[in-house]
Design a protein around this motif. Structure first.
Motif, PDB file in Angstrom:
ATOM      1  N   VAL A 158       0.745  -1.430   0.003  1.00 31.93           N
ATOM      2  CA  VAL A 158      -0.071   0.079  -0.142  1.00 31.93           C
ATOM      3  C   VAL A 158       0.978   1.268  -0.115  1.00 31.93           C
ATOM      4  CG1 VAL A 158      -1.859   1.272   1.306  1.00 31.93           C
ATOM      5  CG2 VAL A 158      -1.836  -1.327   1.115  1.00 31.93           C
ATOM      6  N   GLN A 159       2.073   1.305   0.767  1.00 26.15           N
ATOM      7  CA  GLN A 159       2.897   2.559   1.035  1.00 26.15           C
ATOM      8  C   GLN A 159       3.593   2.790  -0.541  1.00 26.15           C
ATOM      9  OE1 GLN A 159       3.735   4.467   3.583  1.00 26.15           O
ATOM     10  NE2 GLN A 159       4.628   5.574   1.582  1.00 26.15           N
ATOM     11  N   ILE A 160       4.055   1.697  -1.325  1.00 23.52           N
ATOM     12  CA  ILE A 160       4.475   1.819  -2.361  1.00 23.52           C
ATOM     13  C   ILE A 160       3.602   2.159  -3.482  1.00 23.52           C
ATOM     14  CG2 ILE A 160       5.499   0.710  -4.346  1.00 23.52           C
ATOM     15  CD1 ILE A 160       7.086  -1.166  -2.452  1.00 23.52           C
ATOM     16  N   ASN A 161       2.312   1.814  -3.365  1.00 22.94           N
ATOM     17  CA  ASN A 161       1.383   2.361  -4.348  1.00 22.94           C
ATOM     18  C   ASN A 161       0.203   3.409  -3.734  1.00 22.94           C
ATOM     19  OD1 ASN A 161       1.501   0.213  -6.570  1.00 22.94           O
ATOM     20  ND2 ASN A 161       1.886  -0.807  -4.689  1.00 22.94           N
ATOM     21  N   LEU A 162       0.867   4.224  -2.894  1.00 26.36           N
ATOM     22  CA  LEU A 162      -0.272   5.207  -2.169  1.00 26.36           C
ATOM     23  C   LEU A 162      -0.925   6.405  -2.985  1.00 26.36           C
ATOM     24  CD1 LEU A 162      -0.647   5.483   1.043  1.00 26.36           C
ATOM     25  CD2 LEU A 162       0.920   7.378   0.841  1.00 26.36           C
ATOM     26  N   CYS A 163      -0.208   6.475  -4.159  1.00 26.01           N
ATOM     27  CA  CYS A 163      -0.725   7.501  -5.230  1.00 26.01           C
ATOM     28  C   CYS A 163      -0.805   6.692  -6.500  1.00 26.01           C
ATOM     29  CB  CYS A 163       0.177   8.629  -5.313  1.00 26.01           C
ATOM     30  SG  CYS A 163       0.306   9.676  -3.690  1.00 26.01           S
ATOM     31  N   THR A 164      -1.697   7.267  -7.359  1.00 28.87           N
ATOM     32  CA  THR A 164      -2.088   6.935  -8.579  1.00 28.87           C
ATOM     33  C   THR A 164      -1.926   8.140  -9.552  1.00 28.87           C
ATOM     34  OG1 THR A 164      -3.282   4.834  -8.056  1.00 28.87           O
ATOM     35  CG2 THR A 164      -3.425   5.664 -10.139  1.00 28.87           C
ATOM     36  N   PRO A 165      -1.071   8.042 -10.512  1.00 25.92           N
ATOM     37  CA  PRO A 165      -0.002   7.433 -10.638  1.00 25.92           C
ATOM     38  C   PRO A 165       1.104   7.343  -9.609  1.00 25.92           C
ATOM     39  CG  PRO A 165       0.397   9.292 -11.965  1.00 25.92           C
ATOM     40  CD  PRO A 165      -1.138   9.221 -11.351  1.00 25.92           C
ATOM     41  N   ILE A 166       1.843   6.244  -9.582  1.00 28.51           N
ATOM     42  CA  ILE A 166       2.765   6.134  -8.316  1.00 28.51           C
ATOM     43  C   ILE A 166       3.651   7.421  -8.347  1.00 28.51           C
ATOM     44  CG2 ILE A 166       4.814   4.837  -7.336  1.00 28.51           C
ATOM     45  CD1 ILE A 166       3.458   2.280  -8.539  1.00 28.51           C
ATOM     46  N   ALA A 167       4.270   7.700  -9.432  1.00 27.11           N
ATOM     47  CA  ALA A 167       5.270   8.971  -9.248  1.00 27.11           C
ATOM     48  C   ALA A 167       4.627  10.259  -8.689  1.00 27.11           C
ATOM     49  CB  ALA A 167       5.812   9.410 -10.752  1.00 27.11           C
ATOM     50  N   LYS A 168       3.549  10.335  -8.536  1.00 22.62           N
ATOM     51  CA  LYS A 168       2.769  11.551  -7.866  1.00 22.62           C
ATOM     52  C   LYS A 168       3.022  11.648  -6.512  1.00 22.62           C
ATOM     53  CE  LYS A 168      -1.947  13.567  -6.926  1.00 22.62           C
ATOM     54  NZ  LYS A 168      -1.665  14.638  -7.850  1.00 22.62           N
ATOM     55  N   GLN A 169       3.616  10.818  -5.965  1.00 24.62           N
ATOM     56  CA  GLN A 169       4.037  10.831  -4.449  1.00 24.62           C
ATOM     57  C   GLN A 169       5.299  11.645  -4.475  1.00 24.62           C
ATOM     58  OE1 GLN A 169       3.824   6.963  -1.850  1.00 24.62           O
ATOM     59  NE2 GLN A 169       3.394   6.095  -3.640  1.00 24.62           N
ATOM     60  N   TRP A 170       6.208  11.749  -5.426  1.00 24.34           N
ATOM     61  CA  TRP A 170       7.370  12.689  -5.391  1.00 24.34           C
ATOM     62  C   TRP A 170       7.607  13.616  -6.477  1.00 24.34           C
ATOM     63  CZ3 TRP A 170       7.715   7.301  -6.730  1.00 24.34           C
ATOM     64  CH2 TRP A 170       8.140   7.109  -8.015  1.00 24.34           C
ATOM     65  N   ASP A 171       6.821  13.706  -7.332  1.00 23.72           N
ATOM     66  CA  ASP A 171       6.896  14.560  -8.632  1.00 23.72           C
ATOM     67  C   ASP A 171       5.722  15.537  -8.461  1.00 23.72           C
ATOM     68  OD1 ASP A 171       7.247  15.970 -11.106  1.00 23.72           O
ATOM     69  OD2 ASP A 171       7.152  14.212 -12.311  1.00 23.72           O
ATOM     70  N   PRO A 172       5.927  16.673  -8.128  1.00 21.35           N
ATOM     71  CA  PRO A 172       5.022  17.793  -7.818  1.00 21.35           C
ATOM     72  C   PRO A 172       4.287  18.402  -9.299  1.00 21.35           C
ATOM     73  CG  PRO A 172       7.223  18.777  -7.572  1.00 21.35           C
ATOM     74  CD  PRO A 172       7.540  17.345  -7.539  1.00 21.35           C
ATOM     75  N   ALA A 173       5.157  17.827 -10.386  1.00 20.25           N
ATOM     76  CA  ALA A 173       4.611  18.493 -11.600  1.00 20.25           C
ATOM     77  C   ALA A 173       3.454  17.505 -12.382  1.00 20.25           C
ATOM     78  CB  ALA A 173       5.762  18.229 -12.640  1.00 20.25           C
ATOM     79  N   ILE A 174       3.200  16.140 -11.483  1.00 17.91           N
ATOM     80  CA  ILE A 174       1.924  15.544 -11.721  1.00 17.91           C
ATOM     81  C   ILE A 174       0.734  16.208 -10.952  1.00 17.91           C
ATOM     82  CG2 ILE A 174       0.978  13.105 -11.572  1.00 17.91           C
ATOM     83  CD1 ILE A 174       3.664  12.143 -11.960  1.00 17.91           C
ATOM     84  N   THR A 175      -0.212  16.676 -11.703  1.00 14.64           N
ATOM     85  CA  THR A 175      -1.293  17.201 -10.907  1.00 14.64           C
ATOM     86  C   THR A 175      -2.698  16.326 -11.098  1.00 14.64           C
ATOM     87  OG1 THR A 175      -1.787  18.479 -13.028  1.00 14.64           O
ATOM     88  CG2 THR A 175      -0.563  19.657 -11.298  1.00 14.64           C
ATOM     89  N   HIS A 176      -2.573  15.270 -11.912  1.00 23.91           N
ATOM     90  CA  HIS A 176      -3.636  14.299 -12.317  1.00 23.91           C
ATOM     91  C   HIS A 176      -3.585  13.248 -11.251  1.00 23.91           C
ATOM     92  CE1 HIS A 176      -0.665  12.837 -14.955  1.00 23.91           C
ATOM     93  NE2 HIS A 176      -1.240  11.767 -14.677  1.00 23.91           N
ATOM     94  N   GLY A 177      -4.633  12.595 -11.026  1.00 21.25           N
ATOM     95  CA  GLY A 177      -4.594  11.227 -10.331  1.00 21.25           C
ATOM     96  C   GLY A 177      -4.834  11.457  -9.068  1.00 21.25           C
ATOM     97  N   HIS A 178      -4.631  10.523  -7.928  1.00 23.91           N
ATOM     98  CA  HIS A 178      -5.103  10.686  -6.555  1.00 23.91           C
ATOM     99  C   HIS A 178      -4.248   9.997  -5.532  1.00 23.91           C
ATOM    100  CE1 HIS A 178      -7.143   7.196  -7.710  1.00 23.91           C
ATOM    101  NE2 HIS A 178      -6.913   6.897  -6.530  1.00 23.91           N
ATOM    102  N   CYS A 179      -4.431  10.460  -4.414  1.00 20.95           N
ATOM    103  CA  CYS A 179      -3.606   9.656  -3.497  1.00 20.95           C
ATOM    104  C   CYS A 179      -4.428   9.300  -2.195  1.00 20.95           C
ATOM    105  CB  CYS A 179      -2.429  10.552  -2.889  1.00 20.95           C
ATOM    106  SG  CYS A 179      -1.111  10.961  -4.007  1.00 20.95           S
ATOM    107  N   ILE A 180      -4.059   8.156  -1.433  1.00 17.48           N
ATOM    108  CA  ILE A 180      -4.915   7.831  -0.361  1.00 17.48           C
ATOM    109  C   ILE A 180      -4.601   8.950   1.048  1.00 17.48           C
ATOM    110  CG2 ILE A 180      -5.016   5.865   1.584  1.00 17.48           C
ATOM    111  CD1 ILE A 180      -4.153   4.323  -0.475  1.00 17.48           C
TER     112      ILE A 180
END
Length: 355
Positions: free
Chosen positions: A148-170
């Motif tokens: 779950v921690q590894i896949n906390l956000c969709t897409p996964i890179a949203k956890q560290w890339d502020p440039a990704i504005t789409h998707g969602h996180c738990i």
């Protein structure tokens, strides 16, 4: 020059304090693992899987400490969110993502090492069965936590890339609070599991109290988890994770230290007698037949001298029950709790007929 990369001026930060705590506790836990290895491998010559697991746990804890110190250079510990350089956000988030698996692996390792060590002295029956069940639950829980921690956000890179504005996180706070609460429950179960067996054992009262107190040291880990829950509830932005990471560093290293302490009795006994007698003649007391040497994995089971070792063959088992070794034993930690099998063999010699 600011400790934080790209920061302007001397931005107030707790980075140095976080780094000192990480390196200090990791160093102390390393010393405890080395002392454990010396006691188990050199003195009692009874190393097992639990010793390997705790060593791997330290490697994971060391990895977490290294990632934490590097992360302070990219903004971890900054006291004001407006002091965080925008160009640091990517590396800050990526390091936080990398550090999570190290933390989860380390807290699983010290629990699993403790549980594996229980198999050395728990008798066959309900307590050994419960140890197996709790071990499986710990592995499944921490593996699920990691996934779950590894896949906390969709897409996964949203956890560290502020440039990704789409998707969602738990939702982070409810998730981490739930995980911390479940971890406390597992900590308590692992800690109290050997108490009924040790309490019912027939060792001296003083030694029994010492053993119970050693295993009860796990209460400190539970206290640390309570502090972590309080820091989780106060999470408002990414910089608030500084205290959470610091308490996590203390938790995984303290878990390793507490797990190693009960195994250091032969080491203390060895140096105590060596100092008192001024000779090395006591070395022979710490071989495989020592009361401090928990049986190895190839021995298995309970019984044997002082109830802590089990002979590996029927012949050795018979000698241990009826021979001189049993007479030398002063205590039987699990007498009446294990399964003892005695085999009697009757040899009848028939005279041959005369031709």
């Amino acid at each position: 020059m600011s400790w934080t990369f790209n920061a302007e001026g001397d931005a107030p930060t707790d980075a140095i304090w976080i780094s000192v705590v990480a390196l200090l506790f990791t160093s102390i836990s390393l010393v405890s693992v080395i002392l454990r290895a010396y006691a188990r491998v050199v003195l009692v010559k009874a190393s097992g899987f639990d010793d390997v697991v705790i060593a791997l746990g330290w490697l994971a804890s060391c990895g977490f400490a290294v990632v934490t110190v590097i992360q302070t250079r990219w903004g971890l510990g900054l006291q004001n969110v407006h002091d965080m350089p925008p160009e640091n956000l990517y590396n800050f988030g990526l390091l936080q993502y990398i550090g999570a698996p190290f933390y989860i692996t380390s807290i699983l390792s010290f629990k699993l090492s403790l549980l594996l060590s229980y198999f050395r002295f728990l008798p066959q029956g309900i307590w050994k069965f419960l140890t197996v069940i709790i071990s499986i639950v710990c592995v499944v829980f921490h593996a699920s936590f990691l996934v779950v921690q590894i896949n906390l956000c969709t897409p996964i890179a949203k956890q560290w890339d502020p440039a990704i504005t789409h998707g969602h996180c738990i939702e982070a706070v409810p998730f981490y609070t739930t995980v911390a609460a479940m971890t406390i429950v597992l900590d308590i179960l692992v800690m109290v599991l050997p108490f009924p067996t040790l309490y019912a054992s027939k060792i001296q009262k003083r030694k029994k109290v010492v053993l119970l107190c050693l295993f009860a040291l796990g209460i400190f880990i539970t206290i640390i988890q309570m502090f972590r829950i309080q820091t989780i509830k106060s999470l408002a932005n990414y910089l608030d994770s500084a205290k959470l990471i610091m308490w996590s560093t203390i938790e995984n290293n303290l878990g390793i230290i507490v797990t190693c302490i009960p195994t250091l009795a032969p080491l203390l006994k060895y140096f105590s007698e060596k100092t008192r007698r001024g000779t090395t003649g006591a070395d022979n007391k710490y071989g495989r037949n020592s009361a401090y040497a928990l049986n190895t994995w190839r021995d298995g089971g309970v019984g044997g001298e002082d109830g802590l070792q089990c002979p590996s063959s029927h012949a050795e088992r018979e000698i241990d029950i009826t021979g001189s070794k049993a007479a030398e034993s002063q205590e039987n930690i699990l007498e009446g709790l294990g399964i003892v099998r005695k085999t009697e063999v009757t040899v009848v010699r028939q005279a041959s007929r005369e031709a």
